[in-house]
Motif scaffolding. Structure first.
Motif, PDB file in Angstrom:
ATOM      1  N   LYS A 162       0.990  53.677  26.842  1.00  0.00           N
ATOM      2  CA  LYS A 162       1.723  53.327  28.118  1.00  0.00           C
ATOM      3  C   LYS A 162       0.864  53.246  29.306  1.00  0.00           C
ATOM      4  CE  LYS A 162       5.997  54.810  25.958  1.00  0.00           C
ATOM      5  NZ  LYS A 162       7.282  55.745  26.215  1.00  0.00           N
ATOM      6  N   THR A 163      -0.440  53.624  29.122  1.00  0.00           N
ATOM      7  CA  THR A 163      -1.166  53.769  30.238  1.00  0.00           C
ATOM      8  C   THR A 163      -2.513  52.970  30.185  1.00  0.00           C
ATOM      9  OG1 THR A 163      -0.595  56.231  30.419  1.00  0.00           O
ATOM     10  CG2 THR A 163      -2.572  55.472  31.401  1.00  0.00           C
ATOM     11  N   HIS A 164      -2.754  52.302  31.323  1.00  0.00           N
ATOM     12  CA  HIS A 164      -4.142  51.633  31.387  1.00  0.00           C
ATOM     13  C   HIS A 164      -5.598  52.231  31.398  1.00  0.00           C
ATOM     14  CE1 HIS A 164      -7.010  48.374  32.059  1.00  0.00           C
ATOM     15  NE2 HIS A 164      -7.425  48.918  33.192  1.00  0.00           N
ATOM     16  N   THR A 165      -6.040  52.630  30.390  1.00  0.00           N
ATOM     17  CA  THR A 165      -7.403  53.324  30.603  1.00  0.00           C
ATOM     18  C   THR A 165      -8.585  52.264  30.175  1.00  0.00           C
ATOM     19  OG1 THR A 165      -7.158  53.684  28.108  1.00  0.00           O
ATOM     20  CG2 THR A 165      -6.398  55.570  29.653  1.00  0.00           C
ATOM     21  N   VAL A 166      -9.705  52.599  31.043  1.00  0.00           N
ATOM     22  CA  VAL A 166     -10.783  51.658  30.824  1.00  0.00           C
ATOM     23  C   VAL A 166     -11.643  52.563  29.405  1.00  0.00           C
ATOM     24  CG1 VAL A 166     -13.011  51.420  31.709  1.00  0.00           C
ATOM     25  CG2 VAL A 166     -11.163  51.565  33.293  1.00  0.00           C
ATOM     26  N   PHE A 167     -11.305  53.669  29.239  1.00  0.00           N
ATOM     27  CA  PHE A 167     -12.068  54.406  28.056  1.00  0.00           C
ATOM     28  C   PHE A 167     -11.087  55.482  27.663  1.00  0.00           C
ATOM     29  CE2 PHE A 167     -14.347  58.362  27.051  1.00  0.00           C
ATOM     30  CZ  PHE A 167     -15.002  57.907  25.687  1.00  0.00           C
ATOM     31  N   LYS A 205      -3.331  57.564  36.195  1.00  0.00           N
ATOM     32  CA  LYS A 205      -3.636  58.978  35.774  1.00  0.00           C
ATOM     33  C   LYS A 205      -2.545  60.063  36.447  1.00  0.00           C
ATOM     34  CE  LYS A 205      -5.340  61.331  39.149  1.00  0.00           C
ATOM     35  NZ  LYS A 205      -6.212  62.138  40.196  1.00  0.00           N
ATOM     36  N   ASP A 206      -1.730  59.670  37.486  1.00  0.00           N
ATOM     37  CA  ASP A 206      -0.796  60.601  37.662  1.00  0.00           C
ATOM     38  C   ASP A 206       0.475  60.481  36.966  1.00  0.00           C
ATOM     39  OD1 ASP A 206      -2.008  61.502  39.839  1.00  0.00           O
ATOM     40  OD2 ASP A 206      -1.244  60.102  41.271  1.00  0.00           O
ATOM     41  N   SER A 207       0.546  59.120  36.500  1.00  0.00           N
ATOM     42  CA  SER A 207       1.839  58.745  35.393  1.00  0.00           C
ATOM     43  C   SER A 207       1.620  59.358  34.207  1.00  0.00           C
ATOM     44  CB  SER A 207       1.819  57.190  35.279  1.00  0.00           C
ATOM     45  OG  SER A 207       2.861  56.951  34.330  1.00  0.00           O
ATOM     46  N   PHE A 208       0.244  59.271  33.530  1.00  0.00           N
ATOM     47  CA  PHE A 208      -0.162  59.924  32.302  1.00  0.00           C
ATOM     48  C   PHE A 208       0.196  61.657  32.186  1.00  0.00           C
ATOM     49  CE2 PHE A 208      -3.376  61.753  29.387  1.00  0.00           C
ATOM     50  CZ  PHE A 208      -3.055  61.205  28.202  1.00  0.00           C
ATOM     51  N   LEU A 209      -0.770  62.090  33.268  1.00  0.00           N
ATOM     52  CA  LEU A 209      -0.748  63.487  33.529  1.00  0.00           C
ATOM     53  C   LEU A 209       0.835  64.038  33.414  1.00  0.00           C
ATOM     54  CD1 LEU A 209      -3.673  64.073  35.513  1.00  0.00           C
ATOM     55  CD2 LEU A 209      -3.466  64.341  33.088  1.00  0.00           C
ATOM     56  N   SER A 210       1.701  63.377  34.131  1.00  0.00           N
ATOM     57  CA  SER A 210       2.934  63.950  34.492  1.00  0.00           C
ATOM     58  C   SER A 210       3.992  63.942  33.071  1.00  0.00           C
ATOM     59  CB  SER A 210       3.621  63.251  35.534  1.00  0.00           C
ATOM     60  OG  SER A 210       3.832  61.925  35.019  1.00  0.00           O
ATOM     61  N   GLY A 211       3.351  63.029  32.376  1.00  0.00           N
ATOM     62  CA  GLY A 211       4.311  62.894  31.261  1.00  0.00           C
ATOM     63  C   GLY A 211       3.888  63.779  29.914  1.00  0.00           C
ATOM     64  N   LEU A 212       2.951  64.798  30.108  1.00  0.00           N
ATOM     65  CA  LEU A 212       2.369  65.679  28.846  1.00  0.00           C
ATOM     66  C   LEU A 212       2.301  67.035  29.315  1.00  0.00           C
ATOM     67  CD1 LEU A 212      -0.519  63.370  27.792  1.00  0.00           C
ATOM     68  CD2 LEU A 212       1.491  63.588  26.684  1.00  0.00           C
ATOM     69  N   ASN A 213       2.242  67.756  28.270  1.00  0.00           N
ATOM     70  CA  ASN A 213       2.180  69.268  28.470  1.00  0.00           C
ATOM     71  C   ASN A 213       0.588  69.590  28.584  1.00  0.00           C
ATOM     72  OD1 ASN A 213       2.154  72.023  28.392  1.00  0.00           O
ATOM     73  ND2 ASN A 213       3.446  72.230  26.472  1.00  0.00           N
ATOM     74  N   HIS A 264      -4.739  68.921  21.231  1.00  0.00           N
ATOM     75  CA  HIS A 264      -5.662  67.881  21.347  1.00  0.00           C
ATOM     76  C   HIS A 264      -6.410  67.884  22.603  1.00  0.00           C
ATOM     77  CE1 HIS A 264      -2.819  66.943  18.240  1.00  0.00           C
ATOM     78  NE2 HIS A 264      -3.987  66.678  17.559  1.00  0.00           N
ATOM     79  N   ARG A 265      -7.740  67.519  22.557  1.00  0.00           N
ATOM     80  CA  ARG A 265      -8.584  67.075  23.865  1.00  0.00           C
ATOM     81  C   ARG A 265      -8.796  65.630  24.021  1.00  0.00           C
ATOM     82  NH1 ARG A 265     -12.680  71.379  24.606  1.00  0.00           N
ATOM     83  NH2 ARG A 265     -11.009  72.474  25.278  1.00  0.00           N
ATOM     84  N   LEU A 266      -8.624  65.217  25.136  1.00  0.00           N
ATOM     85  CA  LEU A 266      -8.645  63.617  25.536  1.00  0.00           C
ATOM     86  C   LEU A 266      -9.991  63.621  26.569  1.00  0.00           C
ATOM     87  CD1 LEU A 266      -7.582  60.462  25.228  1.00  0.00           C
ATOM     88  CD2 LEU A 266      -6.147  61.311  27.303  1.00  0.00           C
ATOM     89  N   GLN A 267     -10.803  62.741  26.335  1.00  0.00           N
ATOM     90  CA  GLN A 267     -11.621  62.129  27.257  1.00  0.00           C
ATOM     91  C   GLN A 267     -11.314  60.622  27.695  1.00  0.00           C
ATOM     92  OE1 GLN A 267     -15.779  62.915  26.056  1.00  0.00           O
ATOM     93  NE2 GLN A 267     -15.761  64.884  27.043  1.00  0.00           N
ATOM     94  N   CYS A 268     -11.147  60.486  28.822  1.00  0.00           N
ATOM     95  CA  CYS A 268     -11.054  59.032  29.386  1.00  0.00           C
ATOM     96  C   CYS A 268     -11.238  58.615  30.832  1.00  0.00           C
ATOM     97  CB  CYS A 268      -9.174  58.967  29.063  1.00  0.00           C
ATOM     98  SG  CYS A 268      -8.177  60.082  30.177  1.00  0.00           S
ATOM     99  N   VAL A 269     -11.164  57.546  31.129  1.00  0.00           N
ATOM    100  CA  VAL A 269     -11.196  56.865  32.343  1.00  0.00           C
ATOM    101  C   VAL A 269     -10.130  56.159  32.801  1.00  0.00           C
ATOM    102  CG1 VAL A 269     -12.635  55.425  33.891  1.00  0.00           C
ATOM    103  CG2 VAL A 269     -14.085  56.984  32.148  1.00  0.00           C
ATOM    104  N   PHE A 270      -9.314  56.570  33.491  1.00  0.00           N
ATOM    105  CA  PHE A 270      -8.085  55.612  34.027  1.00  0.00           C
ATOM    106  C   PHE A 270      -8.378  54.651  34.756  1.00  0.00           C
ATOM    107  CE2 PHE A 270      -6.579  60.197  33.339  1.00  0.00           C
ATOM    108  CZ  PHE A 270      -5.718  59.802  32.429  1.00  0.00           C
ATOM    109  N   GLY A 271      -7.479  53.672  34.596  1.00  0.00           N
ATOM    110  CA  GLY A 271      -7.652  52.203  35.385  1.00  0.00           C
ATOM    111  C   GLY A 271      -7.452  52.707  36.566  1.00  0.00           C
ATOM    112  N   SER A 272      -6.541  53.566  37.210  1.00  0.00           N
ATOM    113  CA  SER A 272      -6.136  53.677  38.549  1.00  0.00           C
ATOM    114  C   SER A 272      -5.717  55.252  38.640  1.00  0.00           C
ATOM    115  CB  SER A 272      -5.122  52.587  39.163  1.00  0.00           C
ATOM    116  OG  SER A 272      -4.041  52.907  38.463  1.00  0.00           O
ATOM    117  N   ASP A 273      -5.468  55.430  40.130  1.00  0.00           N
ATOM    118  CA  ASP A 273      -4.946  56.848  40.407  1.00  0.00           C
ATOM    119  C   ASP A 273      -3.416  57.000  39.903  1.00  0.00           C
ATOM    120  OD1 ASP A 273      -7.258  57.879  41.265  1.00  0.00           O
ATOM    121  OD2 ASP A 273      -6.751  57.390  43.226  1.00  0.00           O
ATOM    122  N   GLU A 274      -2.764  55.770  39.871  1.00  0.00           N
ATOM    123  CA  GLU A 274      -1.419  55.720  39.284  1.00  0.00           C
ATOM    124  C   GLU A 274      -1.469  55.862  38.159  1.00  0.00           C
ATOM    125  OE1 GLU A 274      -3.005  53.573  41.583  1.00  0.00           O
ATOM    126  OE2 GLU A 274      -1.799  53.944  43.469  1.00  0.00           O
TER     127      GLU A 274
END
Length: 300
Positions: A267-272, A231-239, A219-229
């Motif tokens: 589990k992640t705060h995203t603006v979009f 982003k890092d939390s989201f990316l570390s939990g996926l393949n 899958h492909r996701l386009q998003c804007v994260f609420g913060s760098d934290e």
């Protein structure tokens, strides 16, 4: 069923195919895709028994195909570059293949030849590239073989003829369980006809999967994260297969189910955030980028 076990083909010191293993089930349309020089044509020629493997083996319904005329009667190979006898006509080629394939359907051949507007007694060397491709498809279908191997068969056909050929393949599949194996660079042409896809890269096979299953697994996701934290939390939990960042917009290609992706998003705060469907071409690009075949490396 076609079984490929530890198959390799070496030309001098170069391995065109290197240790491939795969299974092609009956009654499916199998798409063979790959990078330039990946070995698609070489693989088809070994399945057809034209080339002898350096190592490994190809079996068709449990029988080795190389130097086995009885097995080859179940296979028709349409080469990327068609060969016809000098000054021959469609009638000449029909008579030639009638002698090779005992189930050759002469009546169907004449019918299809008329529908495609190809003259029975016109010399083939006056045909265009597309007309030669059409004739090769008609000969292949009318040979009534169990397996039809197609190397870039849609290349050179106009859009109307491409759809006509696809409809013929589907009809043959439904009527007599013909198994087409189609090698092509044009992934969009394969997407609406194939139900199973094998991806070759540098002589090896990256995967062989059901097309729907494959689409459900990337899958492909386009998003804007609420913060760098976040982003890092989201990316570390996926393949993660690929990640591009343009300003605050992140485009991430992820291996896994949609449910896993949505759970991580919850589990992640995203603006979009938006999950985008991937075409077969985009899946091909994503999979080959993982192994280093990346357009950015080519144009850099």
């Amino acid at each position: 069923m076609i079984e490929i076990q530890g198959l390799s083909k070496r030309f001098d010191d170069f391995y065109a195919i290197n240790g491939i293993s795969a299974t092609i089930e009956e009654g499916h349309v199998f798409g063979l895709v790959g990078t330039n020089g990946a070995g698609k044509s070489t693989l088809l020629r070994m399945i057809a028994g034209v080339l002898k493997p350096t190592d490994g083996q190809v079996t068709v319904d449990g029988r080795q195909v190389y130097e086995a005329p009885e097995v080859k009667k179940d296979i028709f190979y349409i080469s990327d570059e068609q060969y016809y006898f000098a000054n021959s006509t469609p009638e000449d080629m029909k008579n030639y293949y009638k002698g090779m394939y005992e189930k050759f359907d002469e009546s169907r051949f004449n019918d299809l030849l008329g529908k495609f507007g190809l003259g029975t007694n016109r010399r083939i060397n006056t045909f265009s590239k597309g007309m030669k491709k059409q004739l090769s498809v008609i000969l292949g279908v009318c040979a009534n073989t169990k397996y039809l191997l197609c190397d870039e068969t849609f290349d050179g056909l106009d859009p109307v003829m491409r759809q006509a050929v696809k409809k013929i393949f589907i009809a043959e599949l439904e009527d007599r369980a013909m198994t087409p194996i189609i090698a092509s660079h044009n992934l969009r042409e394969l997407e609406d006809i194939c139900d199973h896809v094998g991806l070759l890269h540098q002589g090896g096979i990256l995967f062989s999967k059901d097309l729907d299953e494959m689409k459900l697994g990337i899958h492909r996701l386009q998003c804007v994260f609420g913060s760098d934290e976040d982003k890092d939390s989201f990316l570390s939990g996926l393949n993660i297969m690929s990640h591009e960042e343009r300003g605050s917009l992140h485009t991430v290609t992820v291996r896994g189910t949609r449910e896993e992706l949505e759970e991580a998003l919850s589990k992640t705060h995203t603006v979009f955030a938006e999950v985008l469907p991937l075409s077969l071409e985009e899946i091909f690009i994503s999979e080959t980028e993982v192994v280093g075949y990346d357009i950015k490396n080519i144009i850099a």
